[in-house]
Design an enzyme around this catalytic site. Structure first.
Site, PDB file in Angstrom:
ATOM      1  N   GLU A   1       0.829  -1.211   0.000  1.00 49.59           N
ATOM      2  CA  GLU A   1       0.000   0.000   0.000  1.00 49.59           C
ATOM      3  C   GLU A   1       0.862   1.258   0.000  1.00 49.59           C
ATOM      4  OE1 GLU A   1      -2.977   0.105  -0.707  1.00 49.59           O
ATOM      5  OE2 GLU A   1      -3.480  -2.002  -0.488  1.00 49.59           O
TER       6      GLU A   1
ATOM      7  N   CYS B   1     -13.788   1.160 -15.203  1.00 45.79           N
ATOM      8  CA  CYS B   1     -14.230   2.544 -14.984  1.00 45.79           C
ATOM      9  C   CYS B   1     -12.991   3.456 -14.974  1.00 45.79           C
ATOM     10  CB  CYS B   1     -15.000   2.650 -13.669  1.00 45.79           C
ATOM     11  SG  CYS B   1     -15.930   4.190 -13.477  1.00 45.79           S
TER      12      CYS B   1
ATOM     13  N   CYS C   1     -18.052   0.871 -20.195  1.00 44.30           N
ATOM     14  CA  CYS C   1     -19.329   0.726 -19.499  1.00 44.30           C
ATOM     15  C   CYS C   1     -20.084  -0.541 -19.914  1.00 44.30           C
ATOM     16  CB  CYS C   1     -20.201   1.961 -19.731  1.00 44.30           C
ATOM     17  SG  CYS C   1     -19.437   3.492 -19.137  1.00 44.30           S
TER      18      CYS C   1
ATOM     19  N   CYS D   1     -19.375  -3.317 -17.532  1.00 48.40           N
ATOM     20  CA  CYS D   1     -19.296  -2.972 -16.107  1.00 48.40           C
ATOM     21  C   CYS D   1     -20.382  -3.691 -15.312  1.00 48.40           C
ATOM     22  CB  CYS D   1     -19.443  -1.464 -15.921  1.00 48.40           C
ATOM     23  SG  CYS D   1     -19.378  -0.962 -14.188  1.00 48.40           S
TER      24      CYS D   1
ATOM     25  N   CYS E   1     -26.029   2.720 -12.553  1.00 47.40           N
ATOM     26  CA  CYS E   1     -25.040   3.800 -12.583  1.00 47.40           C
ATOM     27  C   CYS E   1     -25.716   5.081 -13.062  1.00 47.40           C
ATOM     28  CB  CYS E   1     -23.883   3.433 -13.509  1.00 47.40           C
ATOM     29  SG  CYS E   1     -22.635   4.744 -13.637  1.00 47.40           S
TER      30      CYS E   1
END
Length: 337
Positions: free
Chosen positions: A43, A196, A203, A206, A212
């Site tokens: 991270e 995205c 899309c 997705c 959405c």
DNA sequence: AACCCGTGGGT
DNA sequence: TACCCAAGGGT
């Protein structure tokens, strides 16, 4: 099933089929237990840094320092040199400070709460939440740039960043499932990184398209909105090539400021005016908030500063120079050869 | 809040 | 080419 449960169900279903395979990731469905040290390491490296750039560094760090205790005991210069090229060098100093704090203050075990993690050096809101979720299964609300984009589009949050972050976090909080919060966060980030995406999102494939709110909009590339960027000023600087017996004089830059704590060639300040002196070679390098033309000039051994070290030119790779200086020395040695 | 802080890949 | 962008944190 509630709407919120439907969201995470569709997202996790997609993740189970489509999760990226990454060196620091426990695949969905695996019985393996995440190593908090590895999760934290990844991270921190991934802060503002691409997956492709991190992979090699992650493997090298984990091989060389397999536990937080190993890292805490490392020499500062070794860690900085190993980080060279990855950028944002404050992260490397904070990485060491954090490892040492975990050993000194927490008995060598990472805190298992978001608040405990947040208090560590180099651990901000994002990293605390992501480690809490991924390593410890806490239902933390993880928000990075990917998730900002996914949520801003899905909920049609048109407020420009960074002000939109608060609304994004509020909208995301009720969607975080108690069962798989770590996979949920990683799934959101995978979705933002692969479907995205900022420009021309896919899309059509997705898993969240059905509800959405940005669906079909022709301005989806501009959601979330961002403040306009400032122009980068041009700066100039000199770097000194001081050579003796096949060795090059290197210094260490101050901890604060550009390339803080890194080995470097000596040289003057970086200024708006171009130097009068013509050099041997020059490189152009673009930083986040200014462009630099760095020119290499030869100096006498007697010009070497009090603090520094003679480094074998044949082993310059091991010095861990930041990319700026690496480009310059590469160009110089290429010229000689 | 606004600014500082690296680098490399994609378009 | 020039610009955009990335699993942000510190101040």
């Amino acid at each position: 099933m509630t709407a919120d449960a439907g969201f995470s169900h569709r997202l996790l279903g997609w993740y189970d089929r489509s999760a990226r395979v990454l060196p620091w990731r426990v695949p969905p469905g695996s019985d393996a237990v995440p190593d908090p040290y590895a999760v934290w390491m990844a991270e921190v490296m991934l802060q503002q840094t691409t997956v492709a750039a991190v992979a090699g560094y992650f493997e090298r760090f984990m091989t060389r320092w397999p536990t937080v205790g190993d890292l805490a005991a490392a020499e500062d210069a070794d860690v900085m040199a190993a980080w060279a090229g990855l950028g944002y060098y404050t992260r490397a100093r904070n990485l060491l400070a954090c490892a040492r704090a975990v050993v000194a203050d927490h008995g060598g075990a990472f805190p298992d709460s978001e608040a405990g993690l947040r208090a560590l050096p180099g651990v901000g809101d994002y990293t605390a939440a992501s480690v809490a979720a991924i390593a410890f299964g806490r239902a933390a609300v993880v928000v990075d740039a990917n998730i900002e984009r996914v949520v801003a589009r899905h909920r049609l949050i048109l407020t420009p960043l960074p002000a939109a972050k608060r609304a994004v976090k509020a909208a995301l909080a009720p969607l975080v499932p108690a069962a798989r919060p770590g996979d949920f966060a990683q799934a959101m980030m995978d979705l933002g990184a692969t479907i995205c995406i900022p420009r021309s999102p896919a899309c059509g494939i997705c898993p969240l398209l059905a509800d959405c709110r940005a669906r079909g909009r022709d301005d989806i590339d501009r959601i979330p909105a961002k403040a306009p960027k400032k122009a980068k000023p041009q700066r100039h600087g000199l770097a000194h090539w001081i050579e003796r017996d096949g060795k090059l004089w290197l210094v260490r830059r101050p901890d604060k400021g550009m390339l803080g704590g890194m080995r470097a060639l000596p040289g003057g300040e970086w200024t708006a005016e171009a130097p009068r002196e013509s050099g041997i070679v020059s490189v152009d390098h673009s930083f986040t908030h200014f462009d630099l033309r760095l020119t290499l000039v030869r100096r006498k051994v007697s010009d070497a500063a009090a603090e520094g070290e003679w480094w074998p030119i044949s082993d310059l790779d091991a010095a861990g120079l930041p990319t700026l200086y690496r480009k310059l020395t590469d160009k110089m040695l290429e010229r000689v050869a």
